[in-house]
Design a protein around this motif. Structure first.
Motif, mmCIF file in Angstrom:
data_model
loop_
_atom_site.group_PDB
_atom_site.id
_atom_site.type_symbol
_atom_site.label_atom_id
_atom_site.label_comp_id
_atom_site.label_asym_id
_atom_site.label_seq_id
_atom_site.Cartn_x
_atom_site.Cartn_y
_atom_site.Cartn_z
ATOM 1 N N GLU A 273 2.044 7.117 -6.526
ATOM 2 C CA GLU A 273 1.094 8.226 -6.755
ATOM 3 C C GLU A 273 1.779 9.568 -6.501
ATOM 4 O O GLU A 273 1.560 10.542 -7.224
ATOM 5 N N ASP B 196 2.502 12.680 -9.096
ATOM 6 C CA ASP B 196 2.039 14.032 -8.765
ATOM 7 C C ASP B 196 3.182 15.050 -8.738
ATOM 8 O O ASP B 196 2.950 16.253 -8.616
ATOM 9 N N GLN C 82 2.401 1.777 -3.415
ATOM 10 C CA GLN C 82 1.433 2.354 -4.354
ATOM 11 C C GLN C 82 1.271 3.853 -4.093
ATOM 12 O O GLN C 82 1.219 4.663 -5.030
ATOM 13 N N PHE C 83 1.235 4.214 -2.824
ATOM 14 C CA PHE C 83 1.118 5.639 -2.486
ATOM 15 C C PHE C 83 2.346 6.411 -2.955
ATOM 16 O O PHE C 83 2.239 7.522 -3.486
ATOM 17 N N ASP D 226 0.832 -1.207 0.000
ATOM 18 C CA ASP D 226 0.000 0.000 0.000
ATOM 19 C C ASP D 226 0.869 1.261 0.000
ATOM 20 O O ASP D 226 0.592 2.230 -0.717
ATOM 21 N N ASP D 227 1.921 1.232 0.803
ATOM 22 C CA ASP D 227 2.839 2.380 0.837
ATOM 23 C C ASP D 227 3.554 2.556 -0.504
ATOM 24 O O ASP D 227 3.779 3.681 -0.948
#
Lengths: 311, 143
Positions: free
Chosen positions: B50, B54, B46-47, B43-44
């Motif tokens: 992102e 950005d 993937q973040f 999850d980290d």
């Protein structure tokens, strides 16, 4: 503050502040938890903060508390960003002791307050994306670079706090180095007349080597001081934040454990003050192996606190 | 590599781009992707990806308004100015009130960010007062 109101610990907003506080500690662990578990609301033209004396936290109702909803649904995102930044910033402030009575090189100086404030706000801004994500406030960004751009633009005109501090440090360090160099050129056999900057520790030193050894030994191996009542960890208080704040730990008890090399830690932790490096014999943690320095007080890491039998 | 370590390196890269321009953007993104690949938590990771996606937006932000710059200058002048404790406290309080009033009349797209500039001033004001009481002896003065 007389117009503040106490927020019950079983209220949703209290629980949310406590949850956010815990998340702040999880992403950036601290030495202590100085929040005493009390939360107050108020109205006015302030965001609020943690009182350094009492440990109580007060937060603005309209600018902070109302926007801690647990999600970004139906929220004013800009208000929510500032509300979350405030809680993160406050939580970071509670991670450190406001004074360091046993650190030989620590001094009380006004510029440190501003320095800490600037670092804390910078850490909160940088950590915000991770914090918001962990807390379930997805998709929030703090300023999205506009603030950084404005600061960068301003600092291109004027010196920034970072470069000003770096310049001042360089000037002072060069001057100090020159003083020491000049001293040893003229008096090679006499230790430089340095002194421990921290007045409290300096008194211990002047009272005798034995007194200096005791707190240093304690600093390496156990609690160094009992918490004041106002600093007692929330988990020790009835009905308080047992699950939401990390256990209070003495500053020196585990600090060295996170370093891969104990000697490295000892050399740079401040446990070996620079002012003691002026002895005619070596007394630092580094480079003392095989030098016969075990005869020195304060360096016998295998036998900490051993009285100096050789003097 | 955990997400906080990555986040620190990410912001270092962001500040380099903000200071030096976007020439190095592809290279910075490539470097960050190497780092994110080493994040063990899925999850980290993937973040982190992102955040890298950005980065162009964050490194090329909308220009702050004149009012924002004015508020920032007020903040920094109050924060860094010298003087006695009383003078500093008064200056901090005054700047805080001025910036809060600026925020009240600012565009809704940036009014709360302008207001947020008062947070550090408020803390400096309050903490100076509290710490001077907590500290067992007067602070040292610079030479």
């Amino acid at each position: 503050m007389t117009d503040d109101w106490r927020i019950p610990e079983d209220s949703p907003v209290y629980q949310e502040v406590a949850r956010l506080h815990r998340i702040a500690y999880e992403i950036r662990p601290g030495q202590v938890s100085r929040w005493n578990g009390e939360l107050y609301g108020f109205s006015g033209q302030n965001y609020g903060g943690v009182n350094m004396k009492t440990g109580a936290m007060r937060l603005n109702q309209e600018k902070v508390l109302e926007h801690l909803t647990g999600s970004t649904a139906a929220a004013d995102r800009e208000l929510q960003v500032q509300a979350l930044l405030t809680v993160l910033h406050e939580s970071y402030h509670t991670r450190n002791e406001p004074t360091a009575p046993l650190e030989p090189n620590a001094v009380h100086a006004r510029p440190t307050i501003g320095f800490d404030e600037g670092l804390t706000e910078r850490a909160a801004l940088n950590d915000f994306p991770v914090f918001a994500r962990r807390a379930g406030y997805h998709g929030l960004t703090a300023g999205a670079g506009t603030h950084e751009a404005a600061v960068t633009g301003l600092h291109n005109k004027e010196p920034s706090v970072g470069s000003m501090v770096a310049h001042d440090t360089r000037v002072e360090l060069n001057a100090a180095t020159n003083r020491i160099r000049q001293h040893y050129t003229q008096n090679p056999a006499t230790p430089y007349p340095a002194r421990v900057p921290n007045a409290g520790v300096r008194q211990q030193v002047s009272a005798g080597e034995q007194q200096r050894a005791a707190p240093m030994q304690a600093q390496r191996h156990g609690p160094v001081h009992a918490p004041r009542p106002s600093q007692a960890p929330p988990e020790s208080r009835p009905g308080s934040l047992r699950a939401v704040t990390p256990p209070r730990q003495p500053v020196g008890a585990t600090a060295g454990a996170s370093y891969p090399n104990r000697e490295f830690y000892m050399a740079f932790s401040g446990s070996q003050p620079a002012a003691q490096a002026t002895s005619s014999r070596p007394s630092t943690g580094m480079g003392e192996r095989g030098s016969g320095a075990h005869q020195q007080q304060g360096v016998s890491q295998e036998r900490p606190g051993r009285p100096d039998r050789d003097r | 590599m955990d997400i906080m370590e990555f986040n620190g390196k990410y912001h270092n890269a962001l500040h380099r781009l903000l200071e030096n321009g976007l020439t190095e953007l592809p290279r910075e993104q490539a470097r960050l992707r190497e780092l994110s690949a080493a994040i063990t938590d899925e999850d980290d990771r993937q973040f982190a990806d992102e955040m890298i996606d950005d980065l162009p937006r964050r490194a090329n932000p909308p220009q702050p308004s004149g009012l924002y710059k004015e508020a920032l200058e007020s903040q920094q002048a109050a924060f860094f100015g010298g003087g006695s404790d009383e003078e500093r406290m008064a200056r901090l309080a005054e700047a805080r009130r001025t910036i809060w009033a600026m925020a009240d009349r600012a565009d809704p797209s940036e009014n709360e960010r302008i207001r947020g500039l008062t947070r550090s001033l408020e803390h400096l004001e309050r903490r100076t007062e509290e710490l001077l009481e907590i500290w067992s002896e007067p602070p040292v003065e610079r030479n």
